[in-house]
Design a protein around this motif. Sequence first.
Motif, PDB file in Angstrom:
ATOM      1  N   GLN A  41       0.823  -1.204   0.000  1.00  0.00           N
ATOM      2  CA  GLN A  41       0.000   0.000   0.000  1.00  0.00           C
ATOM      3  C   GLN A  41       0.862   1.262   0.000  1.00  0.00           C
ATOM      4  N   VAL A  42       2.064   1.181   0.589  1.00  0.00           N
ATOM      5  CA  VAL A  42       3.005   2.312   0.516  1.00  0.00           C
ATOM      6  C   VAL A  42       3.362   2.575  -0.946  1.00  0.00           C
ATOM      7  N   PHE A  43       3.654   1.497  -1.668  1.00  0.00           N
ATOM      8  CA  PHE A  43       3.962   1.621  -3.093  1.00  0.00           C
ATOM      9  C   PHE A  43       2.772   2.206  -3.851  1.00  0.00           C
ATOM     10  N   ALA A  44       1.562   1.682  -3.578  1.00  0.00           N
ATOM     11  CA  ALA A  44       0.365   2.175  -4.270  1.00  0.00           C
ATOM     12  C   ALA A  44       0.095   3.635  -3.922  1.00  0.00           C
ATOM     13  N   ALA A  45       0.298   4.003  -2.650  1.00  0.00           N
ATOM     14  CA  ALA A  45       0.083   5.394  -2.231  1.00  0.00           C
ATOM     15  C   ALA A  45       1.094   6.317  -2.899  1.00  0.00           C
ATOM     16  N   GLY A  46       2.331   5.837  -3.052  1.00  0.00           N
ATOM     17  CA  GLY A  46       3.341   6.633  -3.745  1.00  0.00           C
ATOM     18  C   GLY A  46       2.962   6.852  -5.206  1.00  0.00           C
ATOM     19  N   MET A  47       2.452   5.802  -5.837  1.00  0.00           N
ATOM     20  CA  MET A  47       1.978   5.933  -7.221  1.00  0.00           C
ATOM     21  C   MET A  47       0.820   6.927  -7.284  1.00  0.00           C
ATOM     22  N   ASP A  48      -0.057   6.849  -6.298  1.00  0.00           N
ATOM     23  CA  ASP A  48      -1.215   7.742  -6.253  1.00  0.00           C
ATOM     24  C   ASP A  48      -0.778   9.204  -6.117  1.00  0.00           C
ATOM     25  N   ALA A  49       0.369   9.417  -5.444  1.00  0.00           N
ATOM     26  CA  ALA A  49       0.861  10.784  -5.232  1.00  0.00           C
ATOM     27  C   ALA A  49       1.373  11.426  -6.517  1.00  0.00           C
ATOM     28  N   VAL A  50       1.779  10.604  -7.490  1.00  0.00           N
ATOM     29  CA  VAL A  50       2.351  11.168  -8.719  1.00  0.00           C
ATOM     30  C   VAL A  50       1.457  10.986  -9.947  1.00  0.00           C
ATOM     31  N   ILE A  51       0.449  10.094  -9.848  1.00  0.00           N
ATOM     32  CA  ILE A  51      -0.428   9.849 -10.997  1.00  0.00           C
ATOM     33  C   ILE A  51      -1.828  10.373 -10.683  1.00  0.00           C
ATOM     34  N   PRO A  52      -2.312  11.365 -11.408  1.00  0.00           N
ATOM     35  CA  PRO A  52      -3.570  12.040 -11.082  1.00  0.00           C
ATOM     36  C   PRO A  52      -4.831  11.324 -11.592  1.00  0.00           C
ATOM     37  N   CYS A 167       9.141  -2.278  -2.163  1.00  0.00           N
ATOM     38  CA  CYS A 167       7.902  -1.498  -2.265  1.00  0.00           C
ATOM     39  C   CYS A 167       7.987  -0.217  -1.443  1.00  0.00           C
ATOM     40  N   VAL A 168       8.513  -0.334  -0.231  1.00  0.00           N
ATOM     41  CA  VAL A 168       8.621   0.832   0.645  1.00  0.00           C
ATOM     42  C   VAL A 168       9.591   1.847   0.054  1.00  0.00           C
ATOM     43  N   LEU A 169      10.731   1.383  -0.431  1.00  0.00           N
ATOM     44  CA  LEU A 169      11.724   2.293  -1.020  1.00  0.00           C
ATOM     45  C   LEU A 169      11.145   3.032  -2.229  1.00  0.00           C
ATOM     46  N   ILE A 170      10.481   2.291  -3.112  1.00  0.00           N
ATOM     47  CA  ILE A 170       9.897   2.922  -4.300  1.00  0.00           C
ATOM     48  C   ILE A 170       8.802   3.902  -3.897  1.00  0.00           C
ATOM     49  N   GLY A 171       7.981   3.488  -2.913  1.00  0.00           N
ATOM     50  CA  GLY A 171       6.913   4.365  -2.437  1.00  0.00           C
ATOM     51  C   GLY A 171       7.448   5.675  -1.894  1.00  0.00           C
ATOM     52  N   ILE A 172       8.490   5.582  -1.063  1.00  0.00           N
ATOM     53  CA  ILE A 172       9.098   6.796  -0.504  1.00  0.00           C
ATOM     54  C   ILE A 172       9.668   7.660  -1.633  1.00  0.00           C
ATOM     55  N   GLY A 173      10.341   7.018  -2.594  1.00  0.00           N
ATOM     56  CA  GLY A 173      10.896   7.761  -3.718  1.00  0.00           C
ATOM     57  C   GLY A 173       9.827   8.502  -4.507  1.00  0.00           C
ATOM     58  N   LEU A 174       8.687   7.860  -4.696  1.00  0.00           N
ATOM     59  CA  LEU A 174       7.587   8.495  -5.424  1.00  0.00           C
ATOM     60  C   LEU A 174       6.992   9.656  -4.626  1.00  0.00           C
ATOM     61  N   VAL A 176       8.641  11.537  -2.509  1.00  0.00           N
ATOM     62  CA  VAL A 176       9.623  12.631  -2.625  1.00  0.00           C
ATOM     63  C   VAL A 176       9.505  13.292  -3.995  1.00  0.00           C
ATOM     64  N   LEU A 177       9.352  12.471  -5.030  1.00  0.00           N
ATOM     65  CA  LEU A 177       9.219  12.985  -6.388  1.00  0.00           C
ATOM     66  C   LEU A 177       7.971  13.869  -6.541  1.00  0.00           C
ATOM     67  N   SER A 178       6.911  13.522  -5.806  1.00  0.00           N
ATOM     68  CA  SER A 178       5.668  14.291  -5.889  1.00  0.00           C
ATOM     69  C   SER A 178       5.726  15.592  -5.091  1.00  0.00           C
ATOM     70  N   GLY A 179       6.781  15.738  -4.278  1.00  0.00           N
ATOM     71  CA  GLY A 179       6.907  16.929  -3.452  1.00  0.00           C
ATOM     72  C   GLY A 179       6.215  16.806  -2.112  1.00  0.00           C
ATOM     73  N   ARG A 182       7.357  15.691   4.888  1.00  0.00           N
ATOM     74  CA  ARG A 182       7.748  14.644   5.847  1.00  0.00           C
ATOM     75  C   ARG A 182       6.537  14.045   6.538  1.00  0.00           C
ATOM     76  N   THR A 183       5.556  14.892   6.890  1.00  0.00           N
ATOM     77  CA  THR A 183       4.361  14.413   7.595  1.00  0.00           C
ATOM     78  C   THR A 183       3.576  13.427   6.741  1.00  0.00           C
ATOM     79  N   GLN A 184       3.418  13.725   5.464  1.00  0.00           N
ATOM     80  CA  GLN A 184       2.674  12.849   4.568  1.00  0.00           C
ATOM     81  C   GLN A 184       3.397  11.519   4.383  1.00  0.00           C
ATOM     82  N   ILE A 185       4.719  11.573   4.285  1.00  0.00           N
ATOM     83  CA  ILE A 185       5.496  10.332   4.117  1.00  0.00           C
ATOM     84  C   ILE A 185       5.397   9.464   5.365  1.00  0.00           C
ATOM     85  N   LEU A 186       5.523  10.084   6.538  1.00  0.00           N
ATOM     86  CA  LEU A 186       5.461   9.325   7.791  1.00  0.00           C
ATOM     87  C   LEU A 186       4.068   8.753   8.045  1.00  0.00           C
TER      88      LEU A 186
END
Length: 226
Positions: A41-52, A167-174, A176-179, A182-186
């Motif tokens: 879900q971290v990975f999916a949430a990261g994707m959600d942060a960059v894909i509208p 998954c966690v690493l990619i999610g965090i990277g996404l 960060v890429l979305s801007g 820290r609060t949202q990532i945590l």
Amino acid sequence: MKRLPIDHFKRRLFMCILGVVICAVSVGFFKRAAFGIDPFQVFAAGMDAVIPIPFGTLYVIINVLLLLFSLIADRHFVGIATFINLFLTGYIVDFSQKLLFLLLPDLGIPGRIVCLLIGIVVMCLASAFYFTADLGVSTYDAVALIITGTWHRGQFRWVRILTDFVCVLIGIGLFVLSGAGRTQILASVGIGTIVTAFFMGPLIDFFNRKIAQPFLYKDEKTENHE
């Protein structure tokens, strides 16, 4: 007289659907707690942060891609549960998250802890029903199973930890890429992520032995006593 096989299948199908639905609801509690969600879900949430696009639709797309991998590598792990998970989970997660934020708009730390505990217990119970039904696995679960069972690379628990870590690493990277801040990532990567990745096994096993298996085989036990 024994139950007909179709009745047994109906019970397994019911357990499968129930498991998928309440597991998706549990993710809503994890997200409302904002103490971290499970690695996929971290990975999916990261994707959600960059894909509208809506999360439910995005979740289906991600799982369709993983489904194609499973169909090519080893379709043995694809079953009814795979498709139920694919088409229901994302939309239920999205709905339950929005509903919980609507019903519980102002939660302090104690309230968030309660939501986290509810999420953990409900996810473990759901997983017990889902696994005991034995009608296939989710597209993400299939990845580690194919690596270990089909390709014979490593032990499942270590490969699963590795895929979770990726998954966690990619999610965090996404994020960060979305801007994202820290609060949202945590809110997505935290104690909830650690618990779901490493410590849910014993609780799932407990629910499996005490609730899921007795529910599936209760008629057989009754007949044996007779």
